[in-house]
Write a protein that holds these residues in place. Structure first.
Motif, PDB file in Angstrom:
ATOM      1  N   UNK A  36       4.100   0.225   9.211  1.00 38.73           N
ATOM      2  CA  UNK A  36       4.394   0.535   7.804  1.00 38.73           C
ATOM      3  C   UNK A  36       5.601  -0.253   7.278  1.00 38.73           C
ATOM      4  N   UNK A  37       6.625  -0.397   8.105  1.00 37.37           N
ATOM      5  CA  UNK A  37       7.842  -1.080   7.655  1.00 37.37           C
ATOM      6  C   UNK A  37       7.545  -2.536   7.283  1.00 37.37           C
ATOM      7  N   UNK A  38       6.641  -3.137   8.043  1.00 39.34           N
ATOM      8  CA  UNK A  38       6.318  -4.545   7.783  1.00 39.34           C
ATOM      9  C   UNK A  38       5.655  -4.703   6.405  1.00 39.34           C
ATOM     10  N   UNK A  39       4.810  -3.708   6.046  1.00 38.40           N
ATOM     11  CA  UNK A  39       4.182  -3.762   4.712  1.00 38.40           C
ATOM     12  C   UNK A  39       5.263  -3.695   3.633  1.00 38.40           C
ATOM     13  N   UNK A  40       6.212  -2.750   3.818  1.00 38.71           N
ATOM     14  CA  UNK A  40       7.258  -2.562   2.803  1.00 38.71           C
ATOM     15  C   UNK A  40       8.118  -3.826   2.714  1.00 38.71           C
TER      16      UNK A  40
ATOM     17  N   UNK B  91       3.090   6.573   2.360  1.00 38.21           N
ATOM     18  CA  UNK B  91       4.352   7.307   2.157  1.00 38.21           C
ATOM     19  C   UNK B  91       5.544   6.357   2.149  1.00 38.21           C
ATOM     20  N   UNK B  92       5.531   5.394   3.069  1.00 34.69           N
ATOM     21  CA  UNK B  92       6.652   4.444   3.151  1.00 34.69           C
ATOM     22  C   UNK B  92       6.739   3.624   1.867  1.00 34.69           C
ATOM     23  N   UNK B  93       5.599   3.200   1.344  1.00 39.23           N
ATOM     24  CA  UNK B  93       5.603   2.414   0.099  1.00 39.23           C
ATOM     25  C   UNK B  93       6.076   3.273  -1.062  1.00 39.23           C
ATOM     26  N   UNK B  94       5.531   4.493  -1.139  1.00 36.25           N
ATOM     27  CA  UNK B  94       5.864   5.368  -2.278  1.00 36.25           C
ATOM     28  C   UNK B  94       7.323   5.852  -2.223  1.00 36.25           C
ATOM     29  N   UNK B  95       7.883   5.894  -0.999  1.00 35.32           N
ATOM     30  CA  UNK B  95       9.269   6.339  -0.859  1.00 35.32           C
ATOM     31  C   UNK B  95      10.263   5.191  -0.927  1.00 35.32           C
ATOM     32  N   UNK B  96       9.777   3.969  -1.108  1.00 36.03           N
ATOM     33  CA  UNK B  96      10.686   2.816  -1.089  1.00 36.03           C
ATOM     34  C   UNK B  96      11.270   2.571  -2.482  1.00 36.03           C
ATOM     35  N   UNK B  97      12.302   1.729  -2.515  1.00 35.54           N
ATOM     36  CA  UNK B  97      12.933   1.458  -3.817  1.00 35.54           C
ATOM     37  C   UNK B  97      12.109   0.511  -4.690  1.00 35.54           C
TER      38      UNK B  97
ATOM     39  N   UNK C  69       7.143  -0.716  -8.743  1.00 33.86           N
ATOM     40  CA  UNK C  69       6.612  -2.058  -9.050  1.00 33.86           C
ATOM     41  C   UNK C  69       5.346  -2.387  -8.263  1.00 33.86           C
ATOM     42  N   UNK C  70       5.060  -1.611  -7.219  1.00 31.58           N
ATOM     43  CA  UNK C  70       3.952  -1.966  -6.322  1.00 31.58           C
ATOM     44  C   UNK C  70       2.905  -0.869  -6.263  1.00 31.58           C
ATOM     45  N   UNK C  71       1.651  -1.251  -6.431  1.00 30.21           N
ATOM     46  CA  UNK C  71       0.546  -0.294  -6.294  1.00 30.21           C
ATOM     47  C   UNK C  71      -0.064  -0.444  -4.897  1.00 30.21           C
TER      48      UNK C  71
ATOM     49  N   UNK D 256      -6.820   8.828  -1.945  1.00 27.15           N
ATOM     50  CA  UNK D 256      -6.193   9.095  -3.248  1.00 27.15           C
ATOM     51  C   UNK D 256      -5.535  10.476  -3.298  1.00 27.15           C
ATOM     52  N   UNK D 257      -6.180  11.478  -2.683  1.00 26.77           N
ATOM     53  CA  UNK D 257      -5.614  12.840  -2.791  1.00 26.77           C
ATOM     54  C   UNK D 257      -4.624  13.138  -1.662  1.00 26.77           C
ATOM     55  N   UNK D 258      -5.051  12.911  -0.413  1.00 33.94           N
ATOM     56  CA  UNK D 258      -4.153  13.254   0.714  1.00 33.94           C
ATOM     57  C   UNK D 258      -2.974  12.279   0.799  1.00 33.94           C
ATOM     58  N   UNK D 259      -3.283  10.976   0.722  1.00 35.23           N
ATOM     59  CA  UNK D 259      -2.202   9.995   0.909  1.00 35.23           C
ATOM     60  C   UNK D 259      -1.459   9.704  -0.396  1.00 35.23           C
ATOM     61  N   UNK D 260      -2.137   9.863  -1.515  1.00 37.74           N
ATOM     62  CA  UNK D 260      -1.491   9.564  -2.807  1.00 37.74           C
ATOM     63  C   UNK D 260      -1.419   8.083  -3.110  1.00 37.74           C
ATOM     64  N   UNK D 261      -2.362   7.311  -2.565  1.00 37.32           N
ATOM     65  CA  UNK D 261      -2.405   5.876  -2.903  1.00 37.32           C
ATOM     66  C   UNK D 261      -2.947   5.722  -4.323  1.00 37.32           C
TER      67      UNK D 261
END
Ligand code: B1M
Length: 222
Positions: free
Chosen positions: A128-132, A161-167, A171-173, A187-192
Protein backbone atom coordinates in the motif's frame (compact mmCIF):
# COMPACT_ATOMS: atom_id res chain seq x y z
CA UNK A 1 -11.72 -15.96 -42.07
CA UNK A 2 -9.01 -16.43 -39.46
CA UNK A 3 -9.41 -19.63 -37.46
CA UNK A 4 -10.47 -18.15 -34.10
CA UNK A 5 -11.36 -21.50 -32.53
CA UNK A 6 -7.87 -22.79 -33.34
CA UNK A 7 -6.43 -19.65 -31.74
CA UNK A 8 -8.42 -20.22 -28.55
CA UNK A 9 -7.38 -23.86 -28.46
CA UNK A 10 -3.71 -22.94 -28.99
CA UNK A 11 -3.81 -20.53 -26.02
CA UNK A 12 -5.69 -23.00 -23.81
CA UNK A 13 -3.21 -25.78 -24.55
CA UNK A 14 -0.22 -23.43 -24.31
CA UNK A 15 0.93 -23.91 -27.90
CA UNK A 16 2.65 -20.54 -28.07
CA UNK A 17 4.07 -20.79 -31.58
CA UNK A 18 0.68 -21.78 -33.04
CA UNK A 19 -1.10 -19.07 -31.03
CA UNK A 20 1.33 -16.42 -32.29
CA UNK A 21 1.01 -17.62 -35.89
CA UNK A 22 -2.82 -17.55 -35.71
CA UNK A 23 -2.76 -14.09 -34.12
CA UNK A 24 -0.51 -12.84 -36.94
CA UNK A 25 -2.95 -14.24 -39.47
CA UNK A 26 -5.90 -12.54 -37.76
CA UNK A 27 -4.04 -9.21 -37.66
CA UNK A 28 -3.07 -9.55 -41.35
CA UNK A 29 -6.72 -10.13 -42.19
CA UNK A 30 -7.65 -6.88 -40.44
CA UNK A 31 -9.39 -8.26 -37.35
CA UNK A 32 -10.03 -5.53 -34.76
CA UNK A 33 -7.32 -5.97 -32.06
CA UNK A 34 -9.71 -5.21 -29.18
CA UNK A 35 -12.15 -7.80 -30.48
CA UNK A 36 -9.35 -10.31 -30.76
CA UNK A 37 -8.51 -9.74 -27.10
CA UNK A 38 -12.03 -9.64 -25.68
CA UNK A 39 -13.67 -12.35 -27.80
CA UNK A 40 -10.90 -14.91 -28.08
CA UNK A 41 -7.82 -14.35 -25.90
CA UNK A 42 -9.57 -13.53 -22.59
CA UNK A 43 -12.20 -16.29 -22.99
CA UNK A 44 -9.35 -18.74 -23.65
CA UNK A 45 -7.84 -17.91 -20.26
CA UNK A 46 -11.26 -18.25 -18.64
CA UNK A 47 -11.39 -21.83 -19.96
CA UNK A 48 -7.92 -22.36 -18.48
CA UNK A 49 -9.18 -21.05 -15.12
CA UNK A 50 -12.15 -23.43 -15.19
CA UNK A 51 -9.92 -26.38 -16.00
CA UNK A 52 -7.63 -25.42 -13.13
CA UNK A 53 -10.57 -25.22 -10.75
CA UNK A 54 -11.74 -28.69 -11.81
CA UNK A 55 -8.17 -29.97 -11.33
CA UNK A 56 -7.95 -30.97 -14.99
CA UNK A 57 -4.76 -28.91 -15.25
CA UNK A 58 -2.27 -27.55 -12.70
CA UNK A 59 -0.13 -24.41 -12.19
CA UNK A 60 2.54 -25.24 -14.83
CA UNK A 61 -0.10 -25.67 -17.56
CA UNK A 62 -1.82 -22.47 -16.42
CA UNK A 63 1.53 -20.68 -16.62
CA UNK A 64 2.26 -21.98 -20.12
CA UNK A 65 -1.20 -20.87 -21.29
CA UNK A 66 -0.63 -17.42 -19.76
CA UNK A 67 2.69 -17.14 -21.61
CA UNK A 68 0.97 -17.97 -24.89
CA UNK A 69 -1.63 -15.29 -24.23
CA UNK A 70 1.11 -12.80 -23.42
CA UNK A 71 2.97 -13.60 -26.65
CA UNK A 72 -0.26 -12.86 -28.58
CA UNK A 73 -0.75 -9.64 -26.61
CA UNK A 74 2.77 -8.53 -27.55
CA UNK A 75 1.73 -8.72 -31.20
CA UNK A 76 -1.50 -6.81 -30.63
CA UNK A 77 0.12 -4.12 -28.45
CA UNK A 78 1.58 -1.86 -31.19
CA UNK A 79 -1.83 -1.77 -32.87
CA UNK A 80 -3.42 -0.31 -29.74
CA UNK A 81 -0.72 2.27 -28.99
CA UNK A 82 -2.04 5.22 -30.97
CA UNK A 83 -2.17 8.56 -29.19
CA UNK A 84 0.65 8.00 -26.73
CA UNK A 85 1.75 11.65 -26.70
CA UNK A 86 -1.47 13.33 -25.62
CA UNK A 87 -0.69 13.31 -21.86
CA UNK A 88 -4.26 13.60 -20.62
CA UNK A 89 -3.34 12.70 -17.04
CA UNK A 90 -1.34 10.25 -14.94
CA UNK A 91 -2.48 6.90 -13.60
CA UNK A 92 -0.53 4.78 -11.12
CA UNK A 93 -1.40 1.12 -11.54
CA UNK A 94 -0.38 -2.13 -9.88
CA UNK A 95 -1.44 -5.58 -8.68
CA UNK A 96 -1.96 -5.68 -4.91
CA UNK A 97 0.38 -7.27 -2.40
CA UNK A 98 0.47 -11.09 -2.46
CA UNK A 99 -0.84 -11.29 -6.02
CA UNK A 100 1.36 -11.98 -9.05
CA UNK A 101 -1.33 -11.93 -11.77
CA UNK A 102 -0.64 -9.17 -14.26
CA UNK A 103 -2.31 -9.92 -17.60
CA UNK A 104 -5.48 -7.94 -16.80
CA UNK A 105 -3.49 -5.06 -15.32
CA UNK A 106 -1.26 -4.95 -18.39
CA UNK A 107 -4.32 -4.84 -20.61
CA UNK A 108 -5.80 -1.91 -18.67
CA UNK A 109 -2.42 -0.15 -18.91
CA UNK A 110 -2.25 -0.69 -22.65
CA UNK A 111 -5.74 0.71 -23.23
CA UNK A 112 -5.04 3.75 -21.04
CA UNK A 113 -1.80 4.47 -22.89
CA UNK A 114 -3.61 4.19 -26.19
CA UNK A 115 -5.84 7.06 -24.97
CA UNK A 116 -2.86 9.29 -24.23
CA UNK A 117 -2.69 8.77 -20.47
CA UNK A 118 0.67 8.44 -18.75
CA UNK A 119 0.74 5.14 -16.83
CA UNK A 120 3.17 4.44 -14.00
CA UNK A 121 3.15 0.66 -13.67
CA UNK A 122 4.30 -0.53 -10.23
CA UNK A 123 4.15 -4.18 -11.30
CA UNK A 124 2.82 -7.00 -9.12
CA UNK A 125 2.74 -7.67 -5.36
CA UNK A 126 2.62 -3.96 -4.58
CA UNK A 127 2.39 -2.79 -0.96
CA UNK A 128 0.00 0.00 0.00
CA UNK A 129 2.78 2.46 0.86
CA UNK A 130 4.30 2.09 -2.59
CA UNK A 131 0.98 3.08 -4.20
CA UNK A 132 0.76 6.18 -2.00
CA UNK A 133 4.40 7.17 -2.57
CA UNK A 134 4.13 6.72 -6.35
CA UNK A 135 0.90 8.74 -6.52
CA UNK A 136 2.64 11.59 -4.67
CA UNK A 137 5.84 11.39 -6.68
CA UNK A 138 4.07 11.44 -10.05
CA UNK A 139 1.17 13.75 -9.08
CA UNK A 140 -1.23 11.07 -10.27
CA UNK A 141 -4.94 11.75 -10.67
CA UNK A 142 -5.83 8.07 -10.36
CA UNK A 143 -4.53 5.03 -8.54
CA UNK A 144 -5.70 1.73 -10.03
CA UNK A 145 -5.54 -1.58 -8.15
CA UNK A 146 -5.82 -4.99 -9.72
CA UNK A 147 -6.68 -8.05 -7.59
CA UNK A 148 -7.29 -11.58 -8.83
CA UNK A 149 -7.09 -13.57 -5.62
CA UNK A 150 -9.71 -13.53 -2.87
CA UNK A 151 -6.80 -13.58 -0.41
CA UNK A 152 -5.96 -10.11 -1.80
CA UNK A 153 -9.11 -8.49 -0.35
CA UNK A 154 -7.40 -7.28 2.87
CA UNK A 155 -4.66 -5.63 0.80
CA UNK A 156 -7.20 -3.89 -1.41
CA UNK A 157 -8.89 -2.55 1.72
CA UNK A 158 -5.55 -1.56 3.24
CA UNK A 159 -4.43 0.25 0.09
CA UNK A 160 -7.70 2.15 -0.35
CA UNK A 161 -7.52 3.16 3.34
CA UNK A 162 -3.91 4.27 2.91
CA UNK A 163 -4.82 6.41 -0.11
CA UNK A 164 -7.91 7.89 1.54
CA UNK A 165 -5.97 8.63 4.74
CA UNK A 166 -3.07 10.29 2.93
CA UNK A 167 -2.50 14.01 2.51
CA UNK A 168 -3.15 13.70 -1.25
CA UNK A 169 -6.54 12.02 -0.87
CA UNK A 170 -8.46 15.00 -2.22
CA UNK A 171 -6.43 14.99 -5.45
CA UNK A 172 -6.38 11.25 -6.21
CA UNK A 173 -9.24 8.90 -7.04
CA UNK A 174 -8.97 5.16 -6.48
CA UNK A 175 -10.36 2.51 -8.81
CA UNK A 176 -10.16 -1.27 -8.32
CA UNK A 177 -10.74 -4.14 -10.71
CA UNK A 178 -9.98 -7.83 -11.09
CA UNK A 179 -11.79 -11.13 -10.94
CA UNK A 180 -11.69 -11.42 -7.14
CA UNK A 181 -13.52 -8.16 -6.52
CA UNK A 182 -17.14 -7.05 -6.45
CA UNK A 183 -18.66 -3.59 -6.75
CA UNK A 184 -20.10 -3.89 -3.22
CA UNK A 185 -16.73 -4.76 -1.65
CA UNK A 186 -14.79 -2.11 -3.56
CA UNK A 187 -17.20 0.80 -3.32
CA UNK A 188 -19.07 0.10 -0.07
CA UNK A 189 -16.65 -1.85 2.14
CA UNK A 190 -13.40 -0.25 0.98
CA UNK A 191 -14.79 3.16 0.01
CA UNK A 192 -12.93 3.37 -3.30
CA UNK A 193 -14.19 5.82 -5.91
CA UNK A 194 -14.99 3.15 -8.49
CA UNK A 195 -15.08 -0.55 -9.31
CA UNK A 196 -14.51 -1.89 -12.83
CA UNK A 197 -15.69 -5.32 -13.93
CA UNK A 198 -13.42 -5.36 -16.98
CA UNK A 199 -10.74 -3.35 -18.74
CA UNK A 200 -13.19 -1.45 -20.95
CA UNK A 201 -15.25 -0.33 -17.94
CA UNK A 202 -12.04 0.53 -16.09
CA UNK A 203 -10.87 2.80 -18.88
CA UNK A 204 -14.30 4.45 -19.20
CA UNK A 205 -14.49 5.14 -15.46
CA UNK A 206 -10.92 6.43 -15.26
CA UNK A 207 -11.73 8.89 -18.04
CA UNK A 208 -14.84 9.99 -16.15
CA UNK A 209 -12.92 10.40 -12.88
CA UNK A 210 -10.28 12.48 -14.65
CA UNK A 211 -12.94 14.57 -16.36
CA UNK A 212 -11.89 13.54 -19.87
CA UNK A 213 -14.86 13.95 -22.20
CA UNK A 214 -16.19 10.78 -23.84
CA UNK A 215 -15.30 10.39 -27.51
CA UNK A 216 -18.12 11.66 -29.73
CA UNK A 217 -20.40 8.93 -31.05
CA UNK A 218 -20.11 8.83 -34.85
CA UNK A 219 -23.25 10.23 -36.43
CA UNK A 220 -25.34 7.96 -38.66
CA UNK A 221 -24.00 7.70 -42.15
CA UNK A 222 -20.55 9.07 -41.29
CO1 B1M B 1 -4.01 -17.85 -11.14
N1 B1M B 1 -5.73 -17.95 -10.22
N2 B1M B 1 -3.12 -18.50 -9.55
N3 B1M B 1 -2.42 -17.90 -12.25
N4 B1M B 1 -5.12 -17.63 -12.64
C1 B1M B 1 -6.89 -17.45 -10.94
C2 B1M B 1 -7.10 -15.96 -10.66
C3 B1M B 1 -8.07 -18.36 -10.36
C4 B1M B 1 -9.47 -17.69 -10.39
C5 B1M B 1 -8.08 -19.71 -11.12
C6 B1M B 1 -9.20 -20.61 -10.64
O1 B1M B 1 -9.08 -21.23 -9.61
N5 B1M B 1 -10.29 -20.66 -11.38
C7 B1M B 1 -7.55 -18.62 -8.93
C8 B1M B 1 -7.99 -17.59 -7.86
C9 B1M B 1 -9.08 -18.14 -6.95
C10 B1M B 1 -9.46 -17.15 -5.91
O2 B1M B 1 -8.67 -16.52 -5.27
N6 B1M B 1 -10.77 -17.07 -5.72
C11 B1M B 1 -6.05 -18.61 -9.14
C12 B1M B 1 -5.12 -19.21 -8.26
C13 B1M B 1 -5.70 -19.97 -7.10
C14 B1M B 1 -3.73 -19.08 -8.43
C15 B1M B 1 -2.62 -19.62 -7.53
C16 B1M B 1 -2.87 -19.44 -6.01
C17 B1M B 1 -2.41 -21.11 -7.90
C18 B1M B 1 -1.42 -21.85 -7.04
O3 B1M B 1 -0.28 -21.49 -6.96
N7 B1M B 1 -1.92 -22.87 -6.41
C19 B1M B 1 -1.39 -18.81 -8.00
C20 B1M B 1 -1.26 -17.49 -7.24
C21 B1M B 1 0.08 -16.83 -7.44
C22 B1M B 1 0.08 -15.43 -6.85
O4 B1M B 1 -0.45 -14.51 -7.44
N8 B1M B 1 0.63 -15.27 -5.66
C23 B1M B 1 -1.77 -18.53 -9.42
C24 B1M B 1 -0.85 -18.37 -10.46
C25 B1M B 1 -1.17 -18.13 -11.77
C26 B1M B 1 -0.17 -18.13 -12.93
C27 B1M B 1 1.20 -17.53 -12.55
C28 B1M B 1 0.04 -19.55 -13.41
C29 B1M B 1 -0.96 -17.33 -14.03
C30 B1M B 1 -0.74 -15.81 -13.98
C31 B1M B 1 0.23 -15.32 -15.03
C32 B1M B 1 0.24 -13.81 -15.09
O5 B1M B 1 -0.67 -13.10 -14.74
N9 B1M B 1 1.36 -13.31 -15.57
C33 B1M B 1 -2.40 -17.58 -13.59
C34 B1M B 1 -3.53 -17.43 -14.44
C35 B1M B 1 -3.23 -17.24 -15.91
C36 B1M B 1 -4.86 -17.47 -13.96
C37 B1M B 1 -6.18 -17.41 -14.76
C38 B1M B 1 -6.36 -18.75 -15.45
C39 B1M B 1 -6.30 -16.31 -15.80
C40 B1M B 1 -6.03 -14.90 -15.27
C41 B1M B 1 -5.95 -13.93 -16.43
O6 B1M B 1 -4.89 -13.47 -16.77
N10 B1M B 1 -7.10 -13.70 -17.09
C42 B1M B 1 -7.24 -17.15 -13.60
C43 B1M B 1 -8.62 -17.70 -13.89
C44 B1M B 1 -9.52 -16.68 -14.52
O7 B1M B 1 -9.40 -15.48 -14.32
N11 B1M B 1 -10.46 -17.13 -15.27
C45 B1M B 1 -6.48 -17.53 -12.39
C46 B1M B 1 -7.18 -12.81 -18.28
C47 B1M B 1 -7.16 -11.35 -17.80
C48 B1M B 1 -7.28 -10.42 -19.00
O8 B1M B 1 -8.28 -11.20 -16.97
O9 B1M B 1 -6.86 -10.55 -14.95
O10 B1M B 1 -9.36 -11.02 -14.71
P1 B1M B 1 -8.23 -10.53 -15.51
O11 B1M B 1 -8.49 -8.99 -15.84
C49 B1M B 1 -9.73 -8.57 -16.38
C50 B1M B 1 -10.68 -8.02 -15.31
O12 B1M B 1 -10.57 -8.68 -14.08
C51 B1M B 1 -10.35 -6.56 -15.28
O13 B1M B 1 -10.01 -6.27 -16.63
C52 B1M B 1 -9.37 -7.39 -17.25
C53 B1M B 1 -9.83 -7.54 -18.68
O14 B1M B 1 -11.15 -7.28 -18.90
N12 B1M B 1 -9.28 -6.01 -14.45
C54 B1M B 1 -9.27 -4.68 -14.17
C55 B1M B 1 -8.21 -6.57 -13.89
N13 B1M B 1 -7.49 -5.67 -13.25
C56 B1M B 1 -8.13 -4.48 -13.40
C57 B1M B 1 -7.80 -3.21 -12.93
C58 B1M B 1 -8.69 -2.16 -13.25
C59 B1M B 1 -9.81 -2.38 -14.02
C60 B1M B 1 -10.13 -3.65 -14.50
O15 B1M B 1 -8.48 -0.90 -12.87
C61 B1M B 1 -7.29 -0.56 -12.23
Amino acid sequence: MPDFEALKKAVISGKRIDAVELTKQAIDEGVDPQELISRYLIPALNVVGNKFEKKEIFVPEMMIAARSMQACMDLVKPLLQKDVNLHQGTVVIGTVFGDLHDIGKNLVKLLLESLGLKVIDLGVGVKSKKFVDAAKQHSAGIVGLSSLLTTGDPYVLETVNAMKGSDISSNVKVICGGAALTRKFVEETCGADAYAKDAAEGVRKIKELLGIPAAPTPSRGS
